[in-house]
Scaffold this motif. Structure first.
Motif: not given
Length: 202
Positions: A19-22, A36-38, A151-153
């Motif tokens: 999930s990339a965005f809050a 996202p950083k990952g 931490g894998i995007v």
């Protein structure tokens, strides 16, 4: 004879992103996307039916289930090959009527072989998809948790990506296949049912 040496269809792992965005409060002016950083990792789902214990057990079960019909179709194929060989090798010494009779039988056997083979493949495919569906769902959910913890995007399925040209090259250090399989098997151990004990003698 193995029917279910399956061409395993990738398990929707192609681009599983964390999930990339809050949720953001409403604003009058649009804000740029927060990427996202990952890490980017690759996985080879083609080995799952051999190394994921749940898949391996299902494949073995399906092989046992369809083995009698596979043998039936294979036996018919052997008979067709034998009859074709006989017609080719003995056509010069057999009467035309006999050759015609054998040829007619051969064509009938070929039609039967095609019909039984198609029916078998269709039923086997439906049974396979139904049997694999619960495991596929579990693997997809596990992949989401696995990538989030590490931490894998983006997780790319390379089972066919290299051959198709979708992926030209990747660093082997990004391959998480074995770690993923080991972690999944550990989280989902196969339970063995003990064989029933023979009744006690009076």
């Amino acid at each position: 004879m193995k029917l279910f040496k399956l061409q395993f269809v990738s398990i929707t792992l192609l681009l599983i992103a964390v999930s990339a965005f809050a949720q953001q409060p409403a604003a009058t002016a649009p804000k740029p996307a927060l990427l996202p950083k990952g890490k980017v990792a690759v996985i080879n789902t083609a080995i799952f039916q051999e190394q994921v214990e749940e898949f391996k057990a299902k494949v073995e079960q399906l092989n046992r289930q369809f083995e009698p019909r596979v043998k039936e179709v294979q036996s018919l194929a052997d008979k067709i090959n034998a009859l074709e060989t006989t017609i080719k090798s003995q056509s010069s010494v057999l009467t035309p009527a006999r050759v015609a009779e054998m040829t007619e039988n051969l064509e009938s056997m070929k039609r039967e072989y095609q019909r039984k083979g198609e029916d078998l493949q269709a039923e086997a495919g439906r049974t396979r998809d139904k049997a694999f569906e619960p495991i596929t769902g579990k693997l997809t959910k596990f992949a989401e948790d696995y990538t989030a913890k590490r931490g894998i995007v983006v997780l790319v399925d390379i089972s066919n990506a290299v051959q198709s040209g979708t992926v030209l090259w990747y660093d082997p250090r990004t391959d998480v296949t074995q770690d993923f399989v080991t972690a999944y098997n550990k989280a989902n151990p196969m339970t063995t049912v003990p064989a029933p004990k023979p009744p006690a003698k009076p």
